[in-house]
Design an enzyme around this catalytic site. Structure first.
Site, PDB file in Angstrom:
ATOM      1  N   GLU A  67      44.723  42.138  31.532  1.00  0.00           N
ATOM      2  CA  GLU A  67      45.732  42.592  30.230  1.00  0.00           C
ATOM      3  C   GLU A  67      45.171  42.131  29.326  1.00  0.00           C
ATOM      4  OE1 GLU A  67      48.668  42.625  33.247  1.00  0.00           O
ATOM      5  OE2 GLU A  67      47.397  40.965  32.664  1.00  0.00           O
ATOM      6  N   HIS A  97      44.217  42.083  46.060  1.00  0.00           N
ATOM      7  CA  HIS A  97      44.390  42.501  44.951  1.00  0.00           C
ATOM      8  C   HIS A  97      43.113  41.986  43.936  1.00  0.00           C
ATOM      9  CE1 HIS A  97      46.801  41.703  41.068  1.00  0.00           C
ATOM     10  NE2 HIS A  97      46.681  40.699  41.309  1.00  0.00           N
TER      11      HIS A  97
END
Length: 158
Positions: A67, A97
């Site tokens: 983000e 990830h």
């Protein structure tokens, strides 16, 4: 140069412009808060050391490192900043990830730098483990937040 051969907090203060008339945005990830808080403290204290006024340092938080891209982009759109610093920490886990997040954030910040008139400084720690992250957020290799603040001042003056 690898961090293990260079302290992130070492720099020649004579080469740093005066930041007293500059305004900075900082976007910091809430993920790995022990690390990101230390990065933020380093960045803010270094900006202030070089003249930035506390009221000209604007900090926003985002949930995670991915983000950071959106947060930095919003700051470029809102204007008024001479430079933006993104601070985050991704520590390798057991799944891919780590690779996706690191690559995505790196590409996203690079894209912002090619499209914006405001420099966006990359302060994402990408480490193998928590010890490496601590070493680079105020530990034996200095603080990446310090380095990012110096880069922000220099690039704002570019």
């Amino acid at each position: 140069m690898a961090t293990k051969f260079h302290n992130l907090s070492d720099y020649d203060s004579n080469t740093v412009p005066d930041a007293s008339n500059m305004c900075f945005g900082i976007v910091v990830s809430e993920w790995n808060p022990e690390i990101t808080s230390a990065l933020l403290d380093g960045a803010v204290s270094t900006l202030e050391k070089h003249g930035a006024l506390p009221e000209n340092i604007h900090v926003k938080t985002v949930p995670g490192s991915f983000e950071l891209i959106y947060g930095a982009h919003q700051m470029t759109l809102n204007g008024g900043f001479d430079a933006i610093i993104v601070l985050g920490s991704v520590i390798r886990g057991e799944t891919p990830h780590f690779d996706y997040i690191c690559q995505g954030v790196t590409s996203g910040i690079a894209a912002l730098n090619t499209k914006s008139t405001i420099p966006v400084i990359y302060g994402l720690l990408t480490t193998e483990d928590m010890e490496q992250a601590k070493d680079r957020s105020g530990g034996k290799y200095g603080n990446k937040g310090d380095e990012c603040a110096i880069d922000a001042i220099k690039m704002a003056k570019f």
